[in-house]
Design a protein around this motif. Structure first.
Motif, PDB file in Angstrom:
ATOM      1  N   ASP A 144       0.830  -1.203   0.000  1.00 17.42           N
ATOM      2  CA  ASP A 144       0.000   0.000   0.000  1.00 17.42           C
ATOM      3  C   ASP A 144       0.869   1.259   0.000  1.00 17.42           C
ATOM      4  N   ARG A 145       1.955   1.242   0.760  1.00 17.98           N
ATOM      5  CA  ARG A 145       2.870   2.393   0.769  1.00 17.98           C
ATOM      6  C   ARG A 145       3.534   2.563  -0.596  1.00 17.98           C
ATOM      7  N   ALA A 152       2.014   9.400  -5.944  1.00 15.83           N
ATOM      8  CA  ALA A 152       2.611  10.721  -5.728  1.00 15.83           C
ATOM      9  C   ALA A 152       3.558  11.102  -6.862  1.00 15.83           C
ATOM     10  N   GLU A 153       4.105  10.091  -7.539  1.00 18.89           N
ATOM     11  CA  GLU A 153       4.983  10.333  -8.689  1.00 18.89           C
ATOM     12  C   GLU A 153       4.194  10.508  -9.985  1.00 18.89           C
TER      13      GLU A 153
END
Length: 257
Positions: A144-145, A152-153
């Motif tokens: 998940d991280r 985010a990228e």
């Protein structure tokens, strides 16, 4: 080195013969074992010309080898010697026939999945992955991280989530809490980030979804988490390099005119 080891294991599986060390002299005798060993070693050199190996010896596996599918993975069993092999078998053309069999099995089992039953996380139109997950699985939390970092990228995915609730004792209750929350995606991310709600929400719809996911997991033969299906291929565990390659491939395809 890893590929060489896989190719060596594969050739031993295919040859199914005994052998001795490479640096020992190869001499034919009346004993059929050294003769068979010499032939097997010579065949290995001729078939896999790019393979460099230092040792060549008898394998502990004896007799016929059978192929089975367990938890979506192709495994091999040698009943005579009682060995279970987790290996990649390559044919003489360098094709990974184990991967081909695994992909065929994955495509067949995908028919048991109804996308309408999934909890959808991520934007529409993003590359889609099917994900079997457990709120208390540390590798699922790491996955998940990873997805959050990729989003985010600017490389988001749309995840079709099915909960596996038979591995950890609190998994079903946490899955139901997520499914009963007003903002399911936010609740999912909070729980997978380690949040421990004082009260876990309960509702009939959540209970039914957890039970339905359990039936899907059983049909699919899912035995571990996370288990993903990416472009119709099974990815067992959090295989970051493989998932990164998938995202890079999708990004390159989108970038082409």
């Amino acid at each position: 080195m890893r590929r060489a080891a896989e190719l060596l294991a594969a050739s031993l599986l295919i040859a199914g013969t005994s052998a001795f060390a490479q640096d020992a002299p190869i001499a034919r005798t009346t004993d059929p074992l050294p003769a068979a060993a010499a032939d097997a070693q010579r065949q290995l050199r001729q078939t896999f010309t790019n393979l460099s190996f230092e040792d060549f010896g008898p394998a502990p596996v004896k007799g016929a080898i059978y192929q089975a599918t367990a938890g979506g993975r192709i495994i091999y069993f040698a009943p005579e010697s009682g060995h279970l092999l987790f290996a990649a078998v390559y044919d003489k053309n360098g094709i990974n026939v184990t991967a081909m069999a695994q992909d065929a099995s994955a495509r067949k089992r995908l028919g048991a999945i109804d996308p309408a039953d999934a909890l959808v996380i991520g934007p529409a139109g993003a590359p889609q992955v099917i994900e079997f997950t457990d709120p208390d699985c540390p590798y699922c939390q790491a996955l998940d991280r990873f997805w959050a970092a990729k989003a985010a990228e600017g490389k988001p995915v749309q995840r079709l989530i099915y909960f596996v609730s038979t591995i950890h004792p609190d998994a079903a209750a946490k899955a139901e809490h997520i499914l009963c929350s007003p903002d399911k995606e936010a609740a999912f991310k909070a729980v997978y980030a380690g949040a421990k709600p004082a009260v876990l929400l309960k509702c009939q719809a959540g209970q039914q979804k957890v039970a339905k996911d359990a039936r899907t997991v059983s049909k699919m033969g899912i035995a571990g988490t996370p288990t993903l299906f990416v472009d119709g291929k099974l990815v067992s565990g959090f295989q970051q390099a493989e998932l990164q390659a998938f995202l890079d491939q999708k990004g390159n395809a989108d970038a082409q005119p």
